[in-house]
Design a protein around this motif. Structure first.
Motif, PDB file in Angstrom:
ATOM      1  N   SER A 178      40.624  48.843  32.601  1.00 58.18           N
ATOM      2  CA  SER A 178      39.167  48.909  32.469  1.00 58.18           C
ATOM      3  C   SER A 178      38.513  47.534  32.362  1.00 58.18           C
ATOM      4  CB  SER A 178      38.796  49.759  31.246  1.00 58.18           C
ATOM      5  OG  SER A 178      39.364  49.205  30.070  1.00 58.18           O
ATOM      6  N   ASP A 179      39.279  46.507  31.933  1.00 60.87           N
ATOM      7  CA  ASP A 179      38.695  45.172  31.799  1.00 60.87           C
ATOM      8  C   ASP A 179      38.855  44.335  33.060  1.00 60.87           C
ATOM      9  OD1 ASP A 179      41.446  44.943  31.561  1.00 60.87           O
ATOM     10  OD2 ASP A 179      41.341  43.276  30.131  1.00 60.87           O
ATOM     11  N   ALA A 180      39.386  44.941  34.118  1.00 62.48           N
ATOM     12  CA  ALA A 180      39.605  44.218  35.373  1.00 62.48           C
ATOM     13  C   ALA A 180      38.372  44.304  36.259  1.00 62.48           C
ATOM     14  CB  ALA A 180      40.808  44.796  36.104  1.00 62.48           C
ATOM     15  N   PRO A 181      38.223  43.367  37.203  1.00 57.38           N
ATOM     16  CA  PRO A 181      37.114  43.457  38.155  1.00 57.38           C
ATOM     17  C   PRO A 181      37.338  44.616  39.120  1.00 57.38           C
ATOM     18  CG  PRO A 181      38.613  41.714  38.803  1.00 57.38           C
ATOM     19  CD  PRO A 181      39.080  42.194  37.453  1.00 57.38           C
ATOM     20  N   GLU A 182      36.299  44.989  39.838  1.00 57.27           N
ATOM     21  CA  GLU A 182      36.448  46.006  40.886  1.00 57.27           C
ATOM     22  C   GLU A 182      37.044  45.334  42.116  1.00 57.27           C
ATOM     23  OE1 GLU A 182      33.464  48.266  43.871  1.00 57.27           O
ATOM     24  OE2 GLU A 182      33.053  48.595  41.731  1.00 57.27           O
ATOM     25  N   GLY A 229      41.025  55.373  48.014  1.00 62.85           N
ATOM     26  CA  GLY A 229      39.973  55.052  48.975  1.00 62.85           C
ATOM     27  C   GLY A 229      39.787  53.569  49.176  1.00 62.85           C
ATOM     28  N   GLY A 230      40.868  52.821  49.062  1.00 60.44           N
ATOM     29  CA  GLY A 230      40.804  51.377  49.249  1.00 60.44           C
ATOM     30  C   GLY A 230      40.459  50.600  47.997  1.00 60.44           C
ATOM     31  N   VAL A 231      40.147  51.297  46.892  1.00 58.93           N
ATOM     32  CA  VAL A 231      39.815  50.626  45.623  1.00 58.93           C
ATOM     33  C   VAL A 231      41.050  50.634  44.728  1.00 58.93           C
ATOM     34  CG1 VAL A 231      38.339  50.642  43.586  1.00 58.93           C
ATOM     35  CG2 VAL A 231      37.411  51.346  45.804  1.00 58.93           C
ATOM     36  N   ALA A 232      41.464  49.449  44.272  1.00 56.87           N
ATOM     37  CA  ALA A 232      42.657  49.336  43.439  1.00 56.87           C
ATOM     38  C   ALA A 232      42.416  49.973  42.075  1.00 56.87           C
ATOM     39  CB  ALA A 232      43.044  47.865  43.270  1.00 56.87           C
ATOM     40  N   ASP A 239      32.798  41.477  37.951  1.00 54.13           N
ATOM     41  CA  ASP A 239      32.996  40.863  39.264  1.00 54.13           C
ATOM     42  C   ASP A 239      33.407  41.914  40.294  1.00 54.13           C
ATOM     43  OD1 ASP A 239      32.392  38.282  38.455  1.00 54.13           O
ATOM     44  OD2 ASP A 239      34.446  37.849  37.848  1.00 54.13           O
ATOM     45  N   LYS A 240      33.059  41.650  41.540  1.00 49.21           N
ATOM     46  CA  LYS A 240      33.476  42.495  42.653  1.00 49.21           C
ATOM     47  C   LYS A 240      34.294  41.645  43.624  1.00 49.21           C
ATOM     48  CE  LYS A 240      29.537  45.675  42.343  1.00 49.21           C
ATOM     49  NZ  LYS A 240      30.355  46.733  41.726  1.00 49.21           N
ATOM     50  N   VAL A 241      35.547  42.083  43.850  1.00 45.85           N
ATOM     51  CA  VAL A 241      36.472  41.332  44.686  1.00 45.85           C
ATOM     52  C   VAL A 241      36.783  42.133  45.944  1.00 45.85           C
ATOM     53  CG1 VAL A 241      38.752  40.244  44.828  1.00 45.85           C
ATOM     54  CG2 VAL A 241      37.490  40.246  42.649  1.00 45.85           C
ATOM     55  N   GLU A 242      36.643  41.488  47.086  1.00 47.22           N
ATOM     56  CA  GLU A 242      37.000  42.103  48.371  1.00 47.22           C
ATOM     57  C   GLU A 242      38.225  41.376  48.918  1.00 47.22           C
ATOM     58  OE1 GLU A 242      32.566  43.399  49.960  1.00 47.22           O
ATOM     59  OE2 GLU A 242      33.372  41.423  50.475  1.00 47.22           O
ATOM     60  N   VAL A 243      39.280  42.127  49.167  1.00 47.70           N
ATOM     61  CA  VAL A 243      40.518  41.556  49.710  1.00 47.70           C
ATOM     62  C   VAL A 243      40.653  42.046  51.149  1.00 47.70           C
ATOM     63  CG1 VAL A 243      43.000  41.331  49.422  1.00 47.70           C
ATOM     64  CG2 VAL A 243      41.541  41.619  47.407  1.00 47.70           C
ATOM     65  N   ILE A 244      40.670  41.120  52.090  1.00 47.42           N
ATOM     66  CA  ILE A 244      40.643  41.472  53.516  1.00 47.42           C
ATOM     67  C   ILE A 244      42.010  41.177  54.141  1.00 47.42           C
ATOM     68  CG2 ILE A 244      39.510  41.047  55.727  1.00 47.42           C
ATOM     69  CD1 ILE A 244      37.055  40.088  54.055  1.00 47.42           C
ATOM     70  N   PHE A 245      42.590  42.224  54.731  1.00 52.14           N
ATOM     71  CA  PHE A 245      43.891  42.103  55.399  1.00 52.14           C
ATOM     72  C   PHE A 245      43.729  42.311  56.896  1.00 52.14           C
ATOM     73  CE2 PHE A 245      44.908  43.673  51.120  1.00 52.14           C
ATOM     74  CZ  PHE A 245      45.905  42.797  50.725  1.00 52.14           C
ATOM     75  N   VAL A 246      44.628  41.704  57.659  1.00 53.72           N
ATOM     76  CA  VAL A 246      44.714  41.983  59.095  1.00 53.72           C
ATOM     77  C   VAL A 246      46.121  42.484  59.393  1.00 53.72           C
ATOM     78  CG1 VAL A 246      42.949  40.345  59.819  1.00 53.72           C
ATOM     79  CG2 VAL A 246      45.305  39.559  59.570  1.00 53.72           C
ATOM     80  N   LYS A 247      46.195  43.451  60.273  1.00 51.96           N
ATOM     81  CA  LYS A 247      47.479  44.032  60.628  1.00 51.96           C
ATOM     82  C   LYS A 247      48.207  43.134  61.615  1.00 51.96           C
ATOM     83  CE  LYS A 247      49.546  48.449  61.947  1.00 51.96           C
ATOM     84  NZ  LYS A 247      50.373  48.489  60.739  1.00 51.96           N
TER      85      LYS A 247
END
Length: 373
Positions: free
Chosen positions: A174-178, A167-170, A236-244
């Protein structure tokens, strides 16, 4: 260990006969099998596999000959121990261990999908998870080969590399950020892959073909189009934004006449799992490159379908069972105790529904399951 002068070596103290002569043996490795996979709540798992087996085959000294691979010594150990096994490929090419059966598994077949949709066998060589098939690694004296059963694509047994999202979540340790992968609108997108190294606490981002990295935000703060981040915390919460990246019209025109060429690059793999009703569910697995190819074909206006086949022989006499747009097929009929083999073709149709190209059946790695009802 053993004695002789060029003949078959006397079995060592453990009583195992590996069938090699002293002249053939160039060294020894140790090989073991264990199941410490963490079962996932809610998965449909047979009662016999709901708890880990623990040690299945303890670390065993196995001889090897010149050019032997991890697959070679694994098959040699299983045979010497009296285990049945099912695999695809060969010891020197495309080897994939599907399942084993012996005293350590309660004399039941135990392998891929038996303890959940992400379960199966993984391998470490000298403590490091290998990143290719067992047939791709030649062994050397002193190597420690450990086959480990996972229920979570390696996450539960210490593998720190997970090349998938839900669902888009990597899916990360368990010790990694979201980490969430999205487009500019915030919708989930398979725009790339992320790898988290627990030792250095570094997140690495790689866009997939057809996508560009637009921005990376940590806890809502933009870091720009950076491909790595360090010093992250699990909170931490990381958002990675891609463009096609749009495909030029001229590329679309070329694509229309190169469908057969694109299909030649596919590497389809059939996988099977037994359902609660003891039917056999077959899934055609495609890797990231395969999915990109399918996407290009569909973007050019073609329809992709999947033709599922079954046979009682591993390499011949496959019969078409079902053609559909989905990549799964459930076999509901069979002869009790018969081993069936499954493959699938990827088939492409034009706008009028005419079949214009399909993959070769021989290019699909088979799945196999014994019919038990």
């Amino acid at each position: 260990e053993g004695s002789g002068s060029g003949g078959v070596v006397t079995p060592p103290s453990g009583g195992l006969d590996f069938g090699l002569s002293e002249d053939e043996i160039v060294g020894y490795v140790t090989v073991s099998f264990e199941d410490k996979g963490v079962r996932v709540a809610g998965e449909d798992v047979d009662e016999a596999f709901q708890k880990p087996f623990g040690s299945i085959i303890s670390s065993t000294r196995v001889p090897f000959k010149a050019y032997d691979t991890i697959a070679s010594v694994t098959l040699r150990l299983l045979e010497a121990k009296g285990y049945d096994e099912a695999h695809t490929g060969s010891e020197f090419s495309g080897f994939y261990l599907q399942s084993i059966k012996g005293s350590g598994t309660g004399n039941r077949w135990f392998g891929e999908f038996d303890a959940g949709q992400d379960s199966g066998w993984m391998i470490t060589q000298n403590g490091i998870f290998i990143d290719k098939g067992a047939s791709e690694f030649q062994v050397k004296s002193g190597d420690r080969i450990k086959w480990q059963y996972t229920c979570q694509l390696g996450k539960d047994i210490g593998d720190t590399y997970y090349d998938r999202t839900e669902g888009g979540v990597a899916v990360l340790p368990s010790d990694a950020p979201e980490v969430t992968l999205m487009d500019e609108s915030g919708a989930a997108v398979e725009g790339g892959k992320v790898v988290y190294d627990s030792a250095s606490k570094t997140l690495t981002i790689t866009p997939n073909d057809g996508y560009e990295l637009k921005d990376v935000k940590v806890n809502g703060v933009s870091k720009g189009a950076v491909t790595s981040l360090t010093g992250l915390k699990a909170s931490d919460k990381v958002e990675v934004i891609f463009v096609k990246v749009e495909t030029p019209e001229e590329e679309q025109e070329v694509l229309s006449v190169n469908v057969k060429e694109l299909l030649n690059d596919l590497t389809p793999v059939a996988r099977s799992v037994k359902t609660e009703k003891k039917n056999v569910k077959v899934t055609l697995k495609l890797d990231a490159a395969d999915k990109e190819i399918i996407g290009k074909i569909e973007a050019a206006g073609y329809t992709v379908k999947y033709n599922f086949y079954r046979s009682t022989k591993k390499s011949s006499k496959y019969e078409s069972m079902l053609i559909k747009e989905g990549k799964t097929y459930t076999n509901t009929i069979g002869k009790k105790n018969q081993m069936y083999y499954y493959k699938a073709r990827v088939q492409v149709y034009d706008a009028e529904g005419k079949l214009i190209a399909r993959t070769a059946l021989k290019d699909c790695w088979y799945a196999n399951r014994q019919w038990t009802k």
